[in-house]
Scaffold this motif. Structure first.
Motif, PDB file in Angstrom:
ATOM      1  N   PHE A 290       0.944  -1.328   0.014  1.00 26.43           N
ATOM      2  CA  PHE A 290      -0.056   0.031  -0.022  1.00 26.43           C
ATOM      3  C   PHE A 290       1.077   1.242   0.103  1.00 26.43           C
ATOM      4  N   SER A 291       2.130   1.166   0.434  1.00 24.59           N
ATOM      5  CA  SER A 291       3.120   2.356   0.409  1.00 24.59           C
ATOM      6  C   SER A 291       3.415   3.125  -0.986  1.00 24.59           C
ATOM      7  N   LYS A 292       2.969   1.934  -1.650  1.00 30.29           N
ATOM      8  CA  LYS A 292       3.180   2.412  -3.520  1.00 30.29           C
ATOM      9  C   LYS A 292       2.153   3.243  -3.929  1.00 30.29           C
ATOM     10  N   ILE A 293       1.070   3.460  -3.007  1.00 28.35           N
ATOM     11  CA  ILE A 293      -0.112   4.416  -3.368  1.00 28.35           C
ATOM     12  C   ILE A 293       0.455   5.552  -3.152  1.00 28.35           C
ATOM     13  N   THR A 297       1.865   7.125   0.893  1.00 30.26           N
ATOM     14  CA  THR A 297       3.319   6.689   1.204  1.00 30.26           C
ATOM     15  C   THR A 297       3.594   7.608   2.435  1.00 30.26           C
ATOM     16  N   ASP A 298       3.650   8.732   2.592  1.00 30.68           N
ATOM     17  CA  ASP A 298       3.978   9.695   3.744  1.00 30.68           C
ATOM     18  C   ASP A 298       3.066   9.229   4.876  1.00 30.68           C
ATOM     19  N   TYR A 299       1.790   9.088   4.897  1.00 32.28           N
ATOM     20  CA  TYR A 299       1.047   8.812   6.016  1.00 32.28           C
ATOM     21  C   TYR A 299       1.447   7.565   6.559  1.00 32.28           C
ATOM     22  N   ILE A 300       1.625   6.358   5.646  1.00 29.92           N
ATOM     23  CA  ILE A 300       1.799   5.088   6.108  1.00 29.92           C
ATOM     24  C   ILE A 300       3.089   4.999   6.983  1.00 29.92           C
ATOM     25  N   ALA A 301       4.157   5.618   6.325  1.00 19.81           N
ATOM     26  CA  ALA A 301       5.303   5.751   7.280  1.00 19.81           C
ATOM     27  C   ALA A 301       5.231   6.516   8.501  1.00 19.81           C
ATOM     28  N   HIS A 302       4.457   7.488   8.477  1.00 21.76           N
ATOM     29  CA  HIS A 302       4.489   8.262   9.919  1.00 21.76           C
ATOM     30  C   HIS A 302       3.524   7.563  10.900  1.00 21.76           C
ATOM     31  N   ARG A 303       2.300   7.122  10.431  1.00 24.16           N
ATOM     32  CA  ARG A 303       1.579   6.263  11.148  1.00 24.16           C
ATOM     33  C   ARG A 303       2.326   4.937  11.650  1.00 24.16           C
ATOM     34  N   GLN A 304       2.761   4.192  10.935  1.00 24.26           N
ATOM     35  CA  GLN A 304       3.480   2.926  11.323  1.00 24.26           C
ATOM     36  C   GLN A 304       4.621   3.196  12.345  1.00 24.26           C
ATOM     37  N   SER A 305       5.336   4.336  12.232  1.00 23.85           N
ATOM     38  CA  SER A 305       6.270   4.705  13.239  1.00 23.85           C
ATOM     39  C   SER A 305       5.844   4.858  14.369  1.00 23.85           C
ATOM     40  N   ASP A 306       4.383   5.850  14.581  1.00 22.84           N
ATOM     41  CA  ASP A 306       3.822   6.000  15.677  1.00 22.84           C
ATOM     42  C   ASP A 306       3.461   4.731  16.603  1.00 22.84           C
ATOM     43  N   ILE A 307       2.680   3.747  15.504  1.00 21.34           N
ATOM     44  CA  ILE A 307       2.469   2.482  16.010  1.00 21.34           C
ATOM     45  C   ILE A 307       3.538   1.452  16.527  1.00 21.34           C
ATOM     46  N   ASP A 308       4.474   1.542  16.004  1.00 20.06           N
ATOM     47  CA  ASP A 308       5.689   0.910  16.399  1.00 20.06           C
ATOM     48  C   ASP A 308       6.293   1.178  17.508  1.00 20.06           C
TER      49      ASP A 308
END
Length: 420
Positions: A290-293, A297-308
């Protein structure tokens, strides 16, 4: 002056015509001469006054005099002088016919009263049409007020006519009218209700001419084209005309779309249903896909960083995906909808943009788009909304989601064929 009207009588008597015959012949000749003379005066006055008004209207900048000509005001004015002359001459022409004299005087007086009402009505109609051209009065119910004044004018005219015919004083007539007011109120109930309603509608600014209103009780859905004393005419979108009682606007509920038309956008509020069993947590593999959308891209990276970070701080056991915090394909799609709407050129960014869940149903989870289009014109609005939903519906499968759709007969046929 009476001697002039006896001239033919004297000639006939001189020629040995009997007195009775001479009297009637004299009346006939005088009547013919008077009628021809009055018709001639009326014709000349009409030509002169109407032409004068037309010349005057051409030279003036205001359109008020143009409406005076259209409402036959000059023609009515031209009629006054001949009838005043007739009223003055009747006592001389019918000097020997007392009953006829009284009758024709009353008839002439009644016509003069009616003529005055016509003149005032013409001025009123002119004023109404003139004010309709002014921006301030374009959306005001001028027809209602004009009709009330016309009714009042005819009432006053009827009082004077009654007084003239019966010889009773106006005060006596009004006293009799007061005693019968209950009956008259019953007869003019709708008119009175309409008048009161039109005043309330105008003072409270509930409806203006040109407003788009919806009134389901009367099947009205369109623009208000006329507001008068008894009815409100609505031109529906299917080109039919719906007539609503004026007082219904204050006694019943209706929807006025003026607020939307004067705002910065037109609301889009529509939902599609996501099948519940297609919703899932996202794995690292899914997130990479989904990061290819680009929009995500920026949202997934930022959101996943917060979740991790959260999962690390809380020592979440990631061997089971349900532990800790996780992204879902529906949550990611919901964010995609928000970002897509924020980048859409036809959406008003100064107004609310929201993608939300509605209460889950037996069919799935409704996902509602709530936003406002810049263009409020119906055709363009429908095209914008269609463009948005066509794109989002086509995007749903890319998030491994499914839309709910009632099965058709073809689906049942395909299902039964598998078991054969």
């Amino acid at each position: 002056m009476s001697n002039y009207f006896k001239w033919f009588y004297d000639i006939l008597i001189t020629n040995n015509v009997s007195e009775d015959v001479a009297l009637y012949l004299n009346l006939l000749i005088n009547a013919i001469i008077l009628i021809v003379l009055l018709l001639l005066i009326d014709f000349i006055l009409k030509r002169v006054i109407i032409r004068t008004f037309k010349v005057f209207t051409i030279k003036t900048k205001t359109t008020y005099d143009d409406y005076l000509v259209q409402s036959n005001f000059p023609k009515y004015i031209a009629h006054i002088i001949p009838f005043i002359i007739l009223r003055k001459l009747i006592p001389f022409v019918l000097a020997d016919f007392e009953v006829w004299k009284t009758f024709f005087i009353k008839i002439t007086d009644v016509y003069l009263i009616i003529l005055m009402v016509w003149i005032f009505r013409s001025v009123l109609r002119t004023t109404k049409e003139y004010l309709k051209q002014k921006d301030y009065f374009k959306d005001k119910p001028l027809d209602s007020y004009a009709q009330v004044i016309v009714i009042f004018l005819w009432f006053v005219g009827a009082v004077f006519i009654f007084s003239e015919i019966t010889g009773q004083s106006i005060l006596k007539f009004l006293a009799t009218f007061g005693a019968a007011s209950a009956i008259l109120l019953l007869i003019f109930r709708d008119t009175i209700l309409g008048f009161v309603a039109s005043i309330q509608v105008s003072i409270n600014d509930m409806v203006r001419i040109g407003d788009w209103i919806t009134m389901e009780k009367y099947g009205a859905d369109g623009d208000v084209v006329e507001i008068n004393l008894a009815t409100v005419k609505v031109s529906n979108w299917d080109l039919t005309i719906t007539t609503i009682p004026t007082y219904a606007l204050i006694s019943d509920s209706f929807k006025n779309w003026r607020g939307m038309q004067e705002s910065g956008g037109r609301r889009i509020k529509r939902a599609f249903i996501i099948k519940t069993n297609s919703i899932k947590f996202l794995t690292d593999k899914d997130l990479k896909k989904f990061s290819k959308i680009q929009i995500l891209t920026d949202y997934i990276a930022h959101r996943q960083s917060d979740i991790d970070n959260y999962n690390t701080e809380h020592n979440s056991d990631r061997s089971i995906i349900v532990n800790g915090r996780n992204q879902t394909n529906l949550g990611l799609f919901r964010k995609y909808c928000d970002l897509y709407l924020n980048e859409h050129s036809a959406i008003n960014k100064d107004m609310m943009i929201m993608t939300r869940h509605l209460e889950p149903t037996s069919k799935g989870i409704p996902l509602e788009i709530y936003t406002f289009s810049k263009d409020k014109r119906w055709i363009n609005y429908e095209h914008i909304m269609a463009d948005i939903f066509e794109h989002l519906i086509a995007t749903v499968p890319h998030f491994d989601l499914e839309l709910f759709q009632e099965p058709s007969s073809k689906d049942f046929q395909e299902l039964s064929s598998k078991f054969k």
